[in-house]
Design an enzyme around this catalytic site. Structure first.
Site, PDB file in Angstrom:
ATOM      1  N   ASN A   7     -24.852  11.155  16.442  1.00  0.00           N
ATOM      2  CA  ASN A   7     -24.597  12.730  17.250  1.00  0.00           C
ATOM      3  C   ASN A   7     -23.049  12.743  16.646  1.00  0.00           C
ATOM      4  O   ASN A   7     -22.609  11.681  17.871  1.00  0.00           O
ATOM      5  CB  ASN A   7     -25.491  12.574  18.787  1.00  0.00           C
ATOM      6  CG  ASN A   7     -25.164  12.698  19.305  1.00  0.00           C
ATOM      7  OD1 ASN A   7     -23.884  13.740  19.423  1.00  0.00           O
ATOM      8  ND2 ASN A   7     -26.126  12.973  20.732  1.00  0.00           N
ATOM      9  N   HIS A  10     -19.695  14.881  20.154  1.00  0.00           N
ATOM     10  CA  HIS A  10     -17.959  14.526  21.275  1.00  0.00           C
ATOM     11  C   HIS A  10     -17.127  15.367  19.843  1.00  0.00           C
ATOM     12  O   HIS A  10     -16.251  15.457  20.282  1.00  0.00           O
ATOM     13  CB  HIS A  10     -17.798  13.259  21.292  1.00  0.00           C
ATOM     14  CG  HIS A  10     -18.850  13.072  22.258  1.00  0.00           C
ATOM     15  ND1 HIS A  10     -19.461  13.543  23.289  1.00  0.00           N
ATOM     16  CD2 HIS A  10     -19.933  11.708  22.310  1.00  0.00           C
ATOM     17  CE1 HIS A  10     -20.005  13.305  24.223  1.00  0.00           C
ATOM     18  NE2 HIS A  10     -20.453  12.385  24.167  1.00  0.00           N
ATOM     19  N   HIS A  43     -27.442  17.470  20.578  1.00  0.00           N
ATOM     20  CA  HIS A  43     -27.493  18.144  21.990  1.00  0.00           C
ATOM     21  C   HIS A  43     -27.523  19.265  22.287  1.00  0.00           C
ATOM     22  O   HIS A  43     -26.079  19.383  22.509  1.00  0.00           O
ATOM     23  CB  HIS A  43     -27.615  16.579  23.206  1.00  0.00           C
ATOM     24  CG  HIS A  43     -27.411  17.180  24.201  1.00  0.00           C
ATOM     25  ND1 HIS A  43     -27.734  16.272  25.911  1.00  0.00           N
ATOM     26  CD2 HIS A  43     -28.878  18.285  24.979  1.00  0.00           C
ATOM     27  CE1 HIS A  43     -28.842  16.713  26.706  1.00  0.00           C
ATOM     28  NE2 HIS A  43     -29.169  17.898  26.249  1.00  0.00           N
ATOM     29  N   ARG A  45     -26.576  21.775  24.849  1.00  0.00           N
ATOM     30  CA  ARG A  45     -27.303  21.276  26.382  1.00  0.00           C
ATOM     31  C   ARG A  45     -27.044  22.944  27.096  1.00  0.00           C
ATOM     32  O   ARG A  45     -26.633  23.718  26.551  1.00  0.00           O
ATOM     33  CB  ARG A  45     -25.837  20.926  26.852  1.00  0.00           C
ATOM     34  CG  ARG A  45     -26.041  19.350  26.748  1.00  0.00           C
ATOM     35  CD  ARG A  45     -24.307  18.361  27.771  1.00  0.00           C
ATOM     36  NE  ARG A  45     -24.878  18.771  28.889  1.00  0.00           N
ATOM     37  CZ  ARG A  45     -25.654  17.182  29.574  1.00  0.00           C
ATOM     38  NH1 ARG A  45     -25.579  16.316  28.732  1.00  0.00           N
ATOM     39  NH2 ARG A  45     -26.010  17.193  30.710  1.00  0.00           N
ATOM     40  N   ARG A  49     -22.113  22.572  26.751  1.00  0.00           N
ATOM     41  CA  ARG A  49     -21.088  22.232  27.156  1.00  0.00           C
ATOM     42  C   ARG A  49     -20.144  21.716  25.772  1.00  0.00           C
ATOM     43  O   ARG A  49     -18.750  21.625  25.405  1.00  0.00           O
ATOM     44  CB  ARG A  49     -20.268  21.057  28.293  1.00  0.00           C
ATOM     45  CG  ARG A  49     -20.760  19.918  27.908  1.00  0.00           C
ATOM     46  CD  ARG A  49     -20.896  18.988  28.966  1.00  0.00           C
ATOM     47  NE  ARG A  49     -21.487  18.597  30.344  1.00  0.00           N
ATOM     48  CZ  ARG A  49     -21.937  17.919  30.754  1.00  0.00           C
ATOM     49  NH1 ARG A  49     -22.199  16.197  30.488  1.00  0.00           N
ATOM     50  NH2 ARG A  49     -22.852  18.115  31.875  1.00  0.00           N
ATOM     51  N   GLU A  70     -31.978  17.226  20.406  1.00  0.00           N
ATOM     52  CA  GLU A  70     -32.448  16.943  21.655  1.00  0.00           C
ATOM     53  C   GLU A  70     -31.983  18.123  22.541  1.00  0.00           C
ATOM     54  O   GLU A  70     -31.043  18.983  22.770  1.00  0.00           O
ATOM     55  CB  GLU A  70     -31.064  15.976  22.028  1.00  0.00           C
ATOM     56  CG  GLU A  70     -30.894  14.986  21.607  1.00  0.00           C
ATOM     57  CD  GLU A  70     -30.050  14.325  21.951  1.00  0.00           C
ATOM     58  OE1 GLU A  70     -29.106  14.394  22.688  1.00  0.00           O
ATOM     59  OE2 GLU A  70     -29.835  12.743  21.130  1.00  0.00           O
ATOM     60  N   THR A 101     -26.513  12.097  29.353  1.00  0.00           N
ATOM     61  CA  THR A 101     -27.944  12.772  29.377  1.00  0.00           C
ATOM     62  C   THR A 101     -27.726  10.481  30.295  1.00  0.00           C
ATOM     63  O   THR A 101     -27.364   9.369  29.681  1.00  0.00           O
ATOM     64  CB  THR A 101     -28.569  11.604  28.531  1.00  0.00           C
ATOM     65  OG1 THR A 101     -27.943  13.247  27.396  1.00  0.00           O
ATOM     66  CG2 THR A 101     -30.001  12.139  28.990  1.00  0.00           C
ATOM     67  N   GLU A 151     -38.382   7.931  21.909  1.00  0.00           N
ATOM     68  CA  GLU A 151     -36.870   7.579  22.116  1.00  0.00           C
ATOM     69  C   GLU A 151     -36.383   6.618  22.698  1.00  0.00           C
ATOM     70  O   GLU A 151     -36.550   6.608  24.322  1.00  0.00           O
ATOM     71  CB  GLU A 151     -36.194   8.213  21.709  1.00  0.00           C
ATOM     72  CG  GLU A 151     -34.465   7.644  21.387  1.00  0.00           C
ATOM     73  CD  GLU A 151     -32.930   8.840  21.354  1.00  0.00           C
ATOM     74  OE1 GLU A 151     -33.354   9.516  20.126  1.00  0.00           O
ATOM     75  OE2 GLU A 151     -31.914   9.183  21.032  1.00  0.00           O
ATOM     76  N   HIS A 191     -28.368   5.679  22.274  1.00  0.00           N
ATOM     77  CA  HIS A 191     -27.658   5.571  23.957  1.00  0.00           C
ATOM     78  C   HIS A 191     -27.190   4.558  24.476  1.00  0.00           C
ATOM     79  O   HIS A 191     -27.320   3.327  24.376  1.00  0.00           O
ATOM     80  CB  HIS A 191     -27.835   6.126  25.353  1.00  0.00           C
ATOM     81  CG  HIS A 191     -27.624   7.022  25.935  1.00  0.00           C
ATOM     82  ND1 HIS A 191     -27.004   6.205  26.717  1.00  0.00           N
ATOM     83  CD2 HIS A 191     -27.251   8.378  26.686  1.00  0.00           C
ATOM     84  CE1 HIS A 191     -26.056   7.266  27.803  1.00  0.00           C
ATOM     85  NE2 HIS A 191     -26.433   8.332  27.375  1.00  0.00           N
TER      86      HIS A 191
END
Ligand code: PXP
Length: 247
Positions: A7, A10, A43, A45, A49, A70, A101, A151, A191
């Site tokens: 992922n 970030h 993801h 969103r 963001r 996602e 999340t 998941e 996660h």
């Protein structure tokens, strides 16, 4: 075979913090693939963001690697997914104010909207995963609404303190994975997984894929992303090959 989805949200978080054009998520995707990522996970969103629409479009067009998108259960996101055609979509709950999340999708409480979203994505040829807590009812509900995969949310396991609670959370994940597999769904997990806690989850034979972001991107600050992904792959492989035989 245990797949690793990296992922890269970030990387975009850092870029957005300065409103710059770098660091580029697509460069991170290249580096992650070199380190052994099987898939890029992003993801998108609702508040945009970190990852932007253009990041997803660019990575999908440029890289011949699986993409796990996602997203929330909204019509706008379904339309976007149908344009992008990711390898699979993972439906997640979304609240604007959350840091990340926070919990699994409340499938039973949002049965209609989840089912409508799944039906629309599957009709377009996109396989759908639901991000759910390691809870028997959530797994049963995911199966009822037609999810191809679940998941399993590993956040409670990752945050657990002390042997008793770590073991309790791990056993909940193991039970959820067994149930999901018996129902015929493919099982993923993610996660809060990091280099120290990944081994138990990676050793579970029912689990086919892990999606990991924050710990890998954090490690990458010190050793680079390709090496950080490779270290995670090694930890996963060790867990599968060695730990699993001794459990
Ligand atoms: N899987 C899902 C569904 C997520 O929402 C996240 C966080 O974006 C992850 C995996 C990765 O979590 P982490 O960044 O803690 O590794």
């Amino acid at each position: 075979m245990l797949r690793l989805g990296v992922n890269i949200d970030h990387i975009a978080t850092v870029r957005q913090a300065r409103g710059e054009k770098f660091p580029e998520p697509i460069a991170a995707a290249h580096a992650a693939i070199l380190g052994g990522a099987d898939q890029i996970t992003l993801h998108l969103r609702e508040d945009r963001r970190h990852i932007q629409d253009a990041d997803v479009e660019l990575i999908r067009a440029a890289l011949d690697v699986d993409m796990n998108l996602e997203m929330a259960c909204t019509e706008d996101m379904v339309a976007f997914a149908k344009k992008i055609m990711p390898t699979h979509v993972c439906l997640v709950p979304e609240k604007r104010e959350e840091l990340t999340t926070e919990g699994g999708l409340d499938v039973a409480g949002n049965r209609d909207s989840v089912k409508t979203t799944i039906d629309a994505l599957k009709a377009a040829g996109i396989a759908v995963s639901l991000f759910v807590d390691p809870d028997e009812q959530a797994i049963l509900a995911a199966n009822e609404v037609g999810a191809d995969m679940v998941e399993i949310h590993t956040g409670r396991y990752a945050n657990a303190k002390g042997d008793a609670s770590v073991t309790r959370e791990f056993l909940a994940i193991r039970q959820a994975a067994t149930t999901a597999k018996q129902l015929g769904m493919r099982v993923h997990a993610g996660h809060g997984l990091d280099y120290r806690n990944v081994w138990r989850i990676a050793a579970l034979p029912e689990i086919e894929e892990l999606n990991i972001g924050f710990s890998i991107v954090s490690r990458a600050l010190f050793i680079g992303l390709t090496a950080a992904v490779r270290e995670m792959r090694d930890a996963m492989r060790h867990a599968r090959d060695v730990t699993a035989q001794n459990l």
